[in-house]
Design an enzyme around this catalytic site. Structure first.
Site, PDB file in Angstrom:
ATOM      1  N   ASP A  69       0.836  -1.164   0.028  1.00  0.00           N
ATOM      2  CA  ASP A  69      -0.061   0.062   0.003  1.00  0.00           C
ATOM      3  C   ASP A  69       0.656   1.294  -0.021  1.00  0.00           C
ATOM      4  O   ASP A  69       0.405   2.319  -0.649  1.00  0.00           O
ATOM      5  CB  ASP A  69      -1.111  -0.007   1.046  1.00  0.00           C
ATOM      6  CG  ASP A  69      -0.317  -0.360   2.576  1.00  0.00           C
ATOM      7  OD1 ASP A  69       0.723  -0.287   2.576  1.00  0.00           O
ATOM      8  OD2 ASP A  69      -1.097  -0.576   3.319  1.00  0.00           O
ATOM      9  N   ASP A 480       3.431   0.743  13.318  1.00  0.00           N
ATOM     10  CA  ASP A 480       2.663  -0.457  13.313  1.00  0.00           C
ATOM     11  C   ASP A 480       3.342  -1.720  14.114  1.00  0.00           C
ATOM     12  O   ASP A 480       2.449  -2.289  14.893  1.00  0.00           O
ATOM     13  CB  ASP A 480       2.349  -0.692  12.051  1.00  0.00           C
ATOM     14  CG  ASP A 480       1.275   0.039  11.257  1.00  0.00           C
ATOM     15  OD1 ASP A 480       0.756   0.807  12.130  1.00  0.00           O
ATOM     16  OD2 ASP A 480       1.402  -0.098  10.133  1.00  0.00           O
TER      17      ASP A 480
END
Length: 887
Positions: A69, A480
């Site tokens: 992404d 993350d």
């Protein structure tokens, strides 16, 4: 976890650094561009991010691609079982083109591959989207800009593929656009594009219509295109084309006249979005995976359907009743060797695990990858081996029915190799998994799941620190997955930081004179936001938050580790003696300031906020604003104090609508001088000084001489050398940079999606060299072993890696390795060694820092070269007058 990735990327990239025209460079500017040769690698993490798409070529075995992404695209290398990055050439001003919304591999001409790129459809991304086209499998690209944005990191990014090549006439491509821009077509192999104006539906689904940023409120548009190859012949456009639209009442359209006219497919299900549409042309079935949401992290209900292309019959083939779903379906694939075999994923099943379903009778019956025996106990059809990426357990020890490691989450991509029914790959929010014995599923055995992700590095980097001593080579602060302590850059660390485990680490630091003391801060849904280590980052313990803390912010350790200053989100700047058991508010400095420490005086700390520089000389208790003027007025600033010299501070940052550049202070921030030859700079860091230099090496991500790049200075900023090249740009590199204090020339570069990149110079001393040299060859004694591996090869060129191992009983104090090429190959560039070549004969000699090789240890170097006709490996290697064993 991937849920925080969006926030990380937005906070980093929405700083407004990229628009506008730079001011003119000063006439006295001195810069050498590409004057040094660097070799670039990743500090291995392996994965770390969401893989929303996997594409196998349908006509050539072992040709596969993966898209991420925000981290570019990759091509699979079967010989090494690794991924090769394909979009490292994306530059600073087009950083959004590292987000890949779709990939297409040409089955007519497998050398051709296409990528639809663009990260955000709202204002965060300063550029429109583009379609990249390659005729050499992604080794090089040509670009066509589009008149609209694309969203590789937008909601719905796991649907697709939005980009498709006509399997009968490969000059024809289709692209589904978001934001109400419709369906687009190219008839000249992606060179030009025009809207299919008669396509009847541009989509209407948005994740959240109330989102004023334009992120969640964007129309997800047209989400996939699928050709029925049986309705065309070679050289003629395929007649039947299916298109998926983000519209719960009108999700699937069809053309039967090669795109001249389009109709809504009659009788289709409503109330759901069709994430995927996969066609089995042999049996005449179009399979569709539906969810009530666009994904990739939401979805509460779903169905699977089969459409008979000849009769128009719709059949609900859902493996479980709709009432029993708490997830949507997305990952969808057909076994091309046995088209009656279909698989799908419950992509949004976060707890207790994702689910994968398999049918061998075209969806009439299904089995699951795991099922309950007696709740909460599970029976798995698979075993999972994460020994190559052990951090995938996340250090968890969950209670049943959860297991560690998980089978995955956000599993929107799932593909069976069209040439091998035993090989399947699927993407998750943290890695790319695969199996090579999938058919054991059907015979009652357990198939083995392993990470198939080496080479695919997809972390977003917030901060970096290279300590002066200790076992750690590098500390990283990541989005993350928190971050890692690397003791060997070539190996995947066993675990991310734990105790506590932050979802995102925002800042870290170590005590300059005692690198055993390390501190990090970050974001966590609940729990402390600060952690400490007293053993060089090997083990951690949580600190105590002061009242009001909501996020990590920035943190600084005193030079001797005796105290800390913390500027967390949610409250003001704080200071503490010891390990943060009791915090006190600092005075004289505003909330949200960036904080750093002096690297010599343990009582001196610095801060910056909104154009003002702040100094504390009492351990962070009180700060005073410096009289320095002319600094950037905004908060897109990063600064560091030089190790070894009190009060020596470098500051980088700004924006094109104001002050923007690199500043230097030698009086503890009382005054700053702007370097006139640095037009723009966003990071600054220090590394080991060059031989004979009196000042540490400077590194920066900057614009100098009209060129954006990574730059190095060995003379206190008087002159600069660009050390990267146009093939190695990695989009946005503005978060952090640091040199290595122990290895001259080594630099660590942050990226927003390509992980931690590090470079090593071919000039090991800073005084030239790397292209051969005179002197007497060293003559080590004892046995030796050589491993020679071709790591990459293309038409006329190749890259090779050589490892030389001392298998004798005594250490070498220098080495000289010789070999002869069997096919006339020539070395072009060689790193980590000096070298000469005469005819076919090559000699590689140690450089200053790698001449000592202990018994049982190895030394490595690499090179690029040219070949013609054949590229066979050398048959023998000589170390001085001895012949080495070839491994």
């Amino acid at each position: 976890m991937r849920r925080t990735r969006i926030l990380t990327a937005v906070l980093v990239l929405a700083a407004g650094l990229l628009a506008g025209t730079p001011p003119a460079l000063a006439a006295t500017q001195r810069v050498a561009l590409a004057a040094d040769t660097y070799t670039w690698s990743n500090a291995r993490i392996d994965g770390g991010g969401f893989v929303p798409g996997i594409v196998f070529n349908r006509s050539e075995k072992n040709l596969a691609y993966a898209r991420t992404d925000i981290g570019g695209a990759y091509r699979w290398s079967e010989s090494t079982k690794t991924w090769t990055p394909l979009l490292d050439s994306v530059g600073w001003n087009e950083w959004g083109h590292t987000g890949v919304v779709s990939l297409a591999s040409d089955s007519v001409d497998p050398d051709k591959v296409y990528a639809a790129v663009g990260t955000y459809t709202n204002s965060w991304d300063p550029t429109d989207g583009a379609v990249l086209r390659s005729s050499d499998r992604g080794a090089s690209w040509q670009k066509t800009d589009l008149p609209f944005k694309l969203g590789g990191n937008m909601p719905g990014r796991g649907m697709g593929e939005r980009l498709a090549v006509d399997p009968n006439k490969d000059s024809v491509l289709y692209l589904g656009a978001p934001s109400g821009k419709g369906l687009w077509r190219s008839t000249d192999s992606g060179v030009t594009w025009s809207q299919v104006t008669n396509f009847p539906n541009v989509g209407n689904y948005v994740q959240d219509a109330t989102d004023t940023t334009g992120y969640a409120s964007d129309n997800q548009g047209i989400v996939w295109v699928t050709f029925d190859e049986s309705t065309g012949t070679s050289g003629s456009a395929t007649k039947t084309i299916y298109v998926g639209v983000a519209d719960k009442d009108n999700a699937v359209y069809r053309s039967t006249d090669a795109g001249a006219t389009w109709t809504r497919l009659a009788g289709q299900p409503t109330g759901y979005l069709a994430h995927k549409g996969v066609l089995d042309a042999k049996n005449g079935y179009l399979y569709l995976a539906y969810s009530d949401k666009g994904g990739p992290y939401d979805g509460g209900k779903g169905q699977l359907w089969r459409y008979a292309t000849a009769t128009g019959t719709w059949t609900n083939i859902s493996p479980v009743a709709e009432a029993d779903t708490y997830y949507g379906f997305s990952g969808l694939t057909v076994d091309r060797q046995h088209p009656g075999t279909v698989m799908a994923t419950a992509y949004s099943s976060w707890w207790p695990d994702t689910q994968i379903f398999r049918s061998t009778d075209s969806g009439a019956t299904w089995t699951k990858a795991w099922d309950y025996t007696s709740y909460p106990n599970r029976s798995n059809r698979y075993t999972i081996d994460v020994s190559s990426s052990p951090w995938l357990t996340f250090g968890a020890n969950p209670s049943p029915p959860e297991q560690s490691p998980k089978l995955g989450w956000m599993t929107e991509s799932l593909e069976i190799d069209p040439f091998d029914s035993d090989r399947m790959m699927y993407g998750t929010g943290a890695t790319l998994y695969g199996t090579e014995d999938l058919t054991k599923w059907d015979s009652g055995g357990q198939f083995t799941v392993k990470p198939m992700v080496q080479g695919l590095e997809e972390t977003s980097v917030n901060d970096l620190a290279a300590p002066t001593s200790g076992g750690a080579q590098l500390f990283s602060a990541l989005g993350d997955i928190g971050g890692f302590r690397h003791t060997d850059l070539t190996k995947v660390p066993s675990m991310m930081y734990t105790s506590p485990t932050f979802t995102t680490t925002t800042s870290l630091d170590f005590a300059e004179s005692n690198p055993n003391i390390v501190v990090r801060v970050g974001n966590l849904d609940s729990g402390p936001h600060i952690a400490f280590s007293t053993d060089n980052g090997a083990d951690w313990f949580a600190g105590t938050d002061p009242s009001g803390v909501s996020g990590g912010g920035t943190v600084a350790a005193a030079a001797d580790g005796s105290r800390f200053v913390w500027s967390p989100a949610g409250t003001g700047v704080q200071y503490a003696a010891g390990f943060g058991s009791s915090w006190s508010a600092s005075s004289g400095i505003p909330s949200g300031a960036v904080v750093e420490s002096d690297r010599v005086d343990p009582k001196t700390f610095y801060g910056f906020k909104s154009g003002r520089f702040y100094v504390s000389t009492d351990g962070g208790a009180t700060f005073s604003a410096s009289a320095a003027t002319g600094l950037p007025s905004g908060d897109s600033v990063r600064f560091k104090a030089l190790p070894g010299t009190k009060g020596d501070v470098w500051l980088a940052g700004g924006s094109t609508d104001g002050a923007y550049g690199l500043w230097h202070s030698t009086d503890g921030g009382a005054t700053f001088a702007r370097l006139s030859d640095v037009d723009q700079a966003d990071t600054v860091g220090f590394g080991k000084a060059a031989t004979g230099a009196s000042y540490q090496t400077l590194y920066t991500s900057a614009k100098i001489g009209g060129v954006r790049g990574i730059f190095r200075s060995t003379d206190e900023g008087a002159s600069w050398t660009r050390i990267n090249d146009d093939a190695h740009q990695w989009g946005w590199t503005g978060a952090a940079i640091t040199g290595d204090p122990r290895v001259y020339g080594r630099v660590y570069v942050s990226t927003n999606g390509r992980g931690v990149v590090y470079g090593d110079t071919s000039d090991s001393s800073g005084g030239g060299g790397g292209d051969g040299g005179g002197g007497t060859d060293p003559t080590p004694s004892g046995a030796c072993t050589v491993t020679y591996r071709i790591s990459n090869q293309w038409t006329g060129g190749f890259q090779a890696d050589v490892q030389l191992t001392n298998t004798g009983s005594t250490a070498w104090s220098g080495w000289s390795l010789g070999w002869s090429f069997p096919n006339g190959q020539t070395v072009g560039q060689l790193w980590n060694a000096d070298w000469t070549q005469s005819g076919a004969a090559v000699t590689a000699r140690n450089v200053s820092w790698n001449g000592t090789v202990a018994a049982g240890s190895s030394v490595s170097f690499g090179f690029t070269g040219t070949w013609s006709g054949a590229n066979d490996r050398p048959s023998s290697f000589e170390l001085g007058d001895q012949t080495c064993t070839v491994a």
